[in-house]
Design a protein around this motif. Sequence first.
Motif, PDB file in Angstrom:
ATOM      1  N   ASN A  55     -18.749 -26.418 -21.106  1.00  0.00           N
ATOM      2  CA  ASN A  55     -17.780 -25.351 -20.843  1.00  0.00           C
ATOM      3  C   ASN A  55     -16.587 -25.434 -21.780  1.00  0.00           C
ATOM      4  O   ASN A  55     -16.114 -24.419 -22.279  1.00  0.00           O
ATOM      5  N   MET A  56     -16.110 -26.659 -21.996  1.00  0.00           N
ATOM      6  CA  MET A  56     -14.972 -26.820 -22.902  1.00  0.00           C
ATOM      7  C   MET A  56     -15.348 -26.388 -24.315  1.00  0.00           C
ATOM      8  O   MET A  56     -14.591 -25.682 -24.973  1.00  0.00           O
ATOM      9  N   LEU A  57     -16.531 -26.810 -24.769  1.00  0.00           N
ATOM     10  CA  LEU A  57     -16.946 -26.466 -26.130  1.00  0.00           C
ATOM     11  C   LEU A  57     -17.018 -24.960 -26.299  1.00  0.00           C
ATOM     12  O   LEU A  57     -16.600 -24.406 -27.311  1.00  0.00           O
ATOM     13  N   GLU A  58     -17.550 -24.309 -25.272  1.00  0.00           N
ATOM     14  CA  GLU A  58     -17.692 -22.859 -25.344  1.00  0.00           C
ATOM     15  C   GLU A  58     -16.320 -22.187 -25.442  1.00  0.00           C
ATOM     16  O   GLU A  58     -16.123 -21.276 -26.240  1.00  0.00           O
ATOM     17  N   VAL A  59     -15.388 -22.678 -24.639  1.00  0.00           N
ATOM     18  CA  VAL A  59     -14.062 -22.066 -24.611  1.00  0.00           C
ATOM     19  C   VAL A  59     -13.288 -22.366 -25.899  1.00  0.00           C
ATOM     20  O   VAL A  59     -12.627 -21.483 -26.450  1.00  0.00           O
ATOM     21  N   ILE A  60     -13.421 -23.595 -26.393  1.00  0.00           N
ATOM     22  CA  ILE A  60     -12.647 -23.998 -27.569  1.00  0.00           C
ATOM     23  C   ILE A  60     -12.982 -23.131 -28.781  1.00  0.00           C
ATOM     24  O   ILE A  60     -12.156 -22.895 -29.641  1.00  0.00           O
ATOM     25  N   LYS A  61     -14.225 -22.615 -28.817  1.00  0.00           N
ATOM     26  CA  LYS A  61     -14.632 -21.788 -29.955  1.00  0.00           C
ATOM     27  C   LYS A  61     -14.063 -20.370 -29.881  1.00  0.00           C
ATOM     28  O   LYS A  61     -14.185 -19.608 -30.828  1.00  0.00           O
ATOM     29  N   GLN A  62     -13.493 -20.000 -28.739  1.00  0.00           N
ATOM     30  CA  GLN A  62     -13.032 -18.621 -28.573  1.00  0.00           C
ATOM     31  C   GLN A  62     -11.811 -18.319 -29.451  1.00  0.00           C
ATOM     32  O   GLN A  62     -11.027 -19.204 -29.760  1.00  0.00           O
ATOM     33  N   ASP A  63     -11.683 -17.044 -29.797  1.00  0.00           N
ATOM     34  CA  ASP A  63     -10.541 -16.624 -30.605  1.00  0.00           C
ATOM     35  C   ASP A  63      -9.212 -16.871 -29.905  1.00  0.00           C
ATOM     36  O   ASP A  63      -8.207 -17.125 -30.550  1.00  0.00           O
ATOM     37  N   TYR A  64      -9.199 -16.785 -28.559  1.00  0.00           N
ATOM     38  CA  TYR A  64      -7.887 -16.945 -27.921  1.00  0.00           C
ATOM     39  C   TYR A  64      -7.377 -18.378 -28.002  1.00  0.00           C
ATOM     40  O   TYR A  64      -6.185 -18.612 -27.868  1.00  0.00           O
ATOM     41  N   ILE A  65      -8.272 -19.334 -28.258  1.00  0.00           N
ATOM     42  CA  ILE A  65      -7.807 -20.698 -28.511  1.00  0.00           C
ATOM     43  C   ILE A  65      -7.205 -20.761 -29.920  1.00  0.00           C
ATOM     44  O   ILE A  65      -6.173 -21.396 -30.144  1.00  0.00           O
ATOM     45  N   ARG A  66      -7.845 -20.054 -30.856  1.00  0.00           N
ATOM     46  CA  ARG A  66      -7.256 -19.958 -32.205  1.00  0.00           C
ATOM     47  C   ARG A  66      -5.909 -19.253 -32.131  1.00  0.00           C
ATOM     48  O   ARG A  66      -4.962 -19.643 -32.803  1.00  0.00           O
ATOM     49  N   THR A  67      -5.850 -18.215 -31.306  1.00  0.00           N
ATOM     50  CA  THR A  67      -4.571 -17.520 -31.132  1.00  0.00           C
ATOM     51  C   THR A  67      -3.520 -18.504 -30.649  1.00  0.00           C
ATOM     52  O   THR A  67      -2.408 -18.543 -31.173  1.00  0.00           O
ATOM     53  N   ALA A  68      -3.888 -19.308 -29.645  1.00  0.00           N
ATOM     54  CA  ALA A  68      -2.927 -20.259 -29.081  1.00  0.00           C
ATOM     55  C   ALA A  68      -2.468 -21.241 -30.147  1.00  0.00           C
ATOM     56  O   ALA A  68      -1.293 -21.586 -30.230  1.00  0.00           O
ATOM     57  N   ARG A  69      -3.405 -21.696 -30.996  1.00  0.00           N
ATOM     58  CA  ARG A  69      -3.025 -22.618 -32.071  1.00  0.00           C
ATOM     59  C   ARG A  69      -2.121 -21.909 -33.077  1.00  0.00           C
ATOM     60  O   ARG A  69      -1.150 -22.478 -33.552  1.00  0.00           O
ATOM     61  N   ALA A  70      -2.478 -20.637 -33.388  1.00  0.00           N
ATOM     62  CA  ALA A  70      -1.704 -19.886 -34.377  1.00  0.00           C
ATOM     63  C   ALA A  70      -0.285 -19.648 -33.883  1.00  0.00           C
ATOM     64  O   ALA A  70       0.637 -19.511 -34.672  1.00  0.00           O
ATOM     65  N   LYS A  71      -0.128 -19.597 -32.556  1.00  0.00           N
ATOM     66  CA  LYS A  71       1.220 -19.435 -32.015  1.00  0.00           C
ATOM     67  C   LYS A  71       2.066 -20.666 -32.277  1.00  0.00           C
ATOM     68  O   LYS A  71       3.272 -20.637 -32.092  1.00  0.00           O
ATOM     69  N   GLY A  72       1.400 -21.762 -32.649  1.00  0.00           N
ATOM     70  CA  GLY A  72       2.128 -23.005 -32.861  1.00  0.00           C
ATOM     71  C   GLY A  72       2.423 -23.728 -31.567  1.00  0.00           C
ATOM     72  O   GLY A  72       3.387 -24.469 -31.477  1.00  0.00           O
ATOM     73  N   LEU A  73       1.579 -23.515 -30.558  1.00  0.00           N
ATOM     74  CA  LEU A  73       1.777 -24.234 -29.296  1.00  0.00           C
ATOM     75  C   LEU A  73       1.400 -25.696 -29.498  1.00  0.00           C
ATOM     76  O   LEU A  73       0.632 -26.035 -30.388  1.00  0.00           O
ATOM     77  N   LYS A  74       1.955 -26.542 -28.618  1.00  0.00           N
ATOM     78  CA  LYS A  74       1.590 -27.956 -28.679  1.00  0.00           C
ATOM     79  C   LYS A  74       0.103 -28.085 -28.371  1.00  0.00           C
ATOM     80  O   LYS A  74      -0.437 -27.339 -27.550  1.00  0.00           O
ATOM     81  N   GLU A  75      -0.548 -29.047 -29.028  1.00  0.00           N
ATOM     82  CA  GLU A  75      -1.983 -29.219 -28.834  1.00  0.00           C
ATOM     83  C   GLU A  75      -2.305 -29.439 -27.349  1.00  0.00           C
ATOM     84  O   GLU A  75      -3.312 -28.954 -26.839  1.00  0.00           O
ATOM     85  N   ARG A  76      -1.423 -30.152 -26.660  1.00  0.00           N
ATOM     86  CA  ARG A  76      -1.619 -30.398 -25.228  1.00  0.00           C
ATOM     87  C   ARG A  76      -1.670 -29.071 -24.474  1.00  0.00           C
ATOM     88  O   ARG A  76      -2.511 -28.868 -23.600  1.00  0.00           O
ATOM     89  N   LEU A  96       6.704 -24.363 -38.398  1.00  0.00           N
ATOM     90  CA  LEU A  96       6.568 -23.288 -39.377  1.00  0.00           C
ATOM     91  C   LEU A  96       5.676 -22.153 -38.860  1.00  0.00           C
ATOM     92  O   LEU A  96       5.736 -21.029 -39.356  1.00  0.00           O
ATOM     93  N   ARG A  97       4.835 -22.445 -37.873  1.00  0.00           N
ATOM     94  CA  ARG A  97       3.862 -21.481 -37.355  1.00  0.00           C
ATOM     95  C   ARG A  97       4.420 -20.087 -37.067  1.00  0.00           C
ATOM     96  O   ARG A  97       3.799 -19.100 -37.441  1.00  0.00           O
ATOM     97  N   PRO A  98       5.578 -19.993 -36.387  1.00  0.00           N
ATOM     98  CA  PRO A  98       6.068 -18.651 -36.062  1.00  0.00           C
ATOM     99  C   PRO A  98       6.222 -17.749 -37.285  1.00  0.00           C
ATOM    100  O   PRO A  98       6.103 -16.533 -37.181  1.00  0.00           O
ATOM    101  N   LYS A  99       6.465 -18.353 -38.453  1.00  0.00           N
ATOM    102  CA  LYS A  99       6.698 -17.544 -39.651  1.00  0.00           C
ATOM    103  C   LYS A  99       5.403 -16.967 -40.227  1.00  0.00           C
ATOM    104  O   LYS A  99       5.422 -16.034 -41.008  1.00  0.00           O
TER     105      LYS A  99
END
Lengths: 321, 321
Positions: free
Chosen positions: A210-231, B91-94
């Motif tokens: 389940n985790m692997l499936e979710v981690i591949k989703q775009d919204y996880i990339r979105t969350a990373r792109a937001k610069g959120l903490k990895e946690r 830097l992510r927000p930029k």
Amino acid sequence: MAQFIVRRLLQSIPTLIGASIIIFLIFALAPGDYVTRQFENPKMTPERMEQLRALYGLDKPLPERYVSWAGNMLRGEMGDSLMFKKPVISVINDFIWNSFLLGVAIMFFEWLIASIIGIYSAIRQYSVFDAIATLIIFMLYSLPSFFLGLLLLKIFAVDLRWFPVGGMITTGSNYTGWAHIMDVAKHMVLPVATLTLISVGGLSRYFRTNMLEVIKQDYIRTARAKGLKERTVIFKHALRNALLPLITLFTLEIPSLFAGAMITERIYNWPGIGKVVLQAIYVRDYPLFLGYTMLITVLTILANILADVLYGIADPRVRLK
Amino acid sequence: MSEPLIEVKNLKKYFPIRGGILQRTIGYVKAVDGVTFTINKGETLSLVGESGCGKSTVGRTIIRLYDKTDGEVFYKSIPIHNLKKNELRKLRPKMQLVFQDPFSSLNPRLRVGDAIGEALLDHGLISRNELRDKVIETMEICGLAPYHVDRYPHEFSGGQRQRIGIARALILDPEFIVLDEPVSSLDVSIQAQIINLLMDLQQQKGLTYLFISHDLSVVEHISTRVAVMYLGNIVEMASRDELFDHPLHPYTQALLSAVPIPDPDLKRERIILEGDIPSPANPPKGCKFHTRCPLAKDICREQVPEYKDVGGGHFVACHLV
């Protein structure tokens, strides 16, 4: 929501009737009955057997037996256990809580360990940890409980003498309070370890997949792109979505808390409902067996409804109608 | 105007192919195989090409959603791939990103307002009291209604979801946004709305875009400059008018000849490319396009063509030019 629950409860009535017929027939049509088990008694005569059959109502035709049993069940009367000579409900009550104690401990450790291993394996897919965890998990997963149970018993109880060989309390002891709790806890270690080790494998694979499936989703990339903490990315965004299918799994495991574990309880001589029901099958104590099976059936049906309700609460995309 | 914001130098991104019993790396998919370009402040550079040519990978590697294999990416002269994790996070927000699929790029369990505002809070750019107003303000800029703030993503249409995706990127006040096929999953009428929104925002806020697309009509509308990718390389790059009026590379010419023109009487020569795009795991030698190029000569099969400026910032990689 209330409407949904009421409708599901009404729908479960035919399910329950169907299940009760099947359970009753399987047990009634199996060769032998409580009286034939008394053959071992040399004083038993055929006349006496007929008398006993009439006494227990085993001489009547099947449909009549079913109707009278089902009627009693509807009134909440499970009848008397033939081997304990007391009401089934009180036999179940005597033993089920011991099984419940084991079950809760197993469920706690199972979910704790499985979630840690599963989530970590998913985050570090193909790592050394993932490979080793997968190997060990499949080894444990493929062991039968009687084998692992006896193995642990031999190593930790017989050879090392770290834990007692069986039972729930030390025989002849009269511990109270904290000493009693510690005594029971010591007796629980091996049965809990056996069943946890066996069940942790499958569940951790669910977590991983389940985790692997979710981690591949775009919204996880979105969350990373937001610069959120990895946690935050892993626990808030990924885990909360990966847990959705596991809600169903968790809820459907609730009946098993009360079901006991026939083989493991037998090995460790744990005074649980599983061990008692296994005995009830041996001696064809049909009121006890049927009462127990129907109880688990009802719990399973209720757990199914609960699973749907919880899923509806957790996942905003699901609307219960 | 022509102050570079993003500089990409010989960027490569290979994905390992795993196989065999031990899941060893047995090869690489060369998704991006050495691309060099700059994006100037305030302009829109479009990246066009067929599916699988590596354009999305370029977009994601530039903002380090993927780690590079080789090469350099500079944002305002900061080497993005050499930053530590927490420096990158700041830097992510930029540098923001809008995904192609507005259905999978929003977390289904997060209310839209939370999804949009979350990163501001996480970066400590706003206090909790001001957050809601800021979220609603940004939503209104992007054409969403304030009452949408407490809804879940599944309650929106594709176009609305893409507006949410844009709002969540925009709220961080970015300078650079990678638009990864932001309109290709939308209806044509909605496409126009989103494109106009993006162009308005660019004018108001001086945004810089990397616009990834395979739709040349949209590209012609929105771009300042256009780069054409084929199998992990840029084959031609020029200002929009130059590229559309004087395409030099045979691949660009073929792509342009496929753009539909709304005039049924117009006769024109379509250049039909034979065969499929070769596998990026095993690209052809020499010029990667020679297997499908109608003009290929012997030299194309052996030598990699140099990517050179043919005057006025018009870059092309072809032996025949």
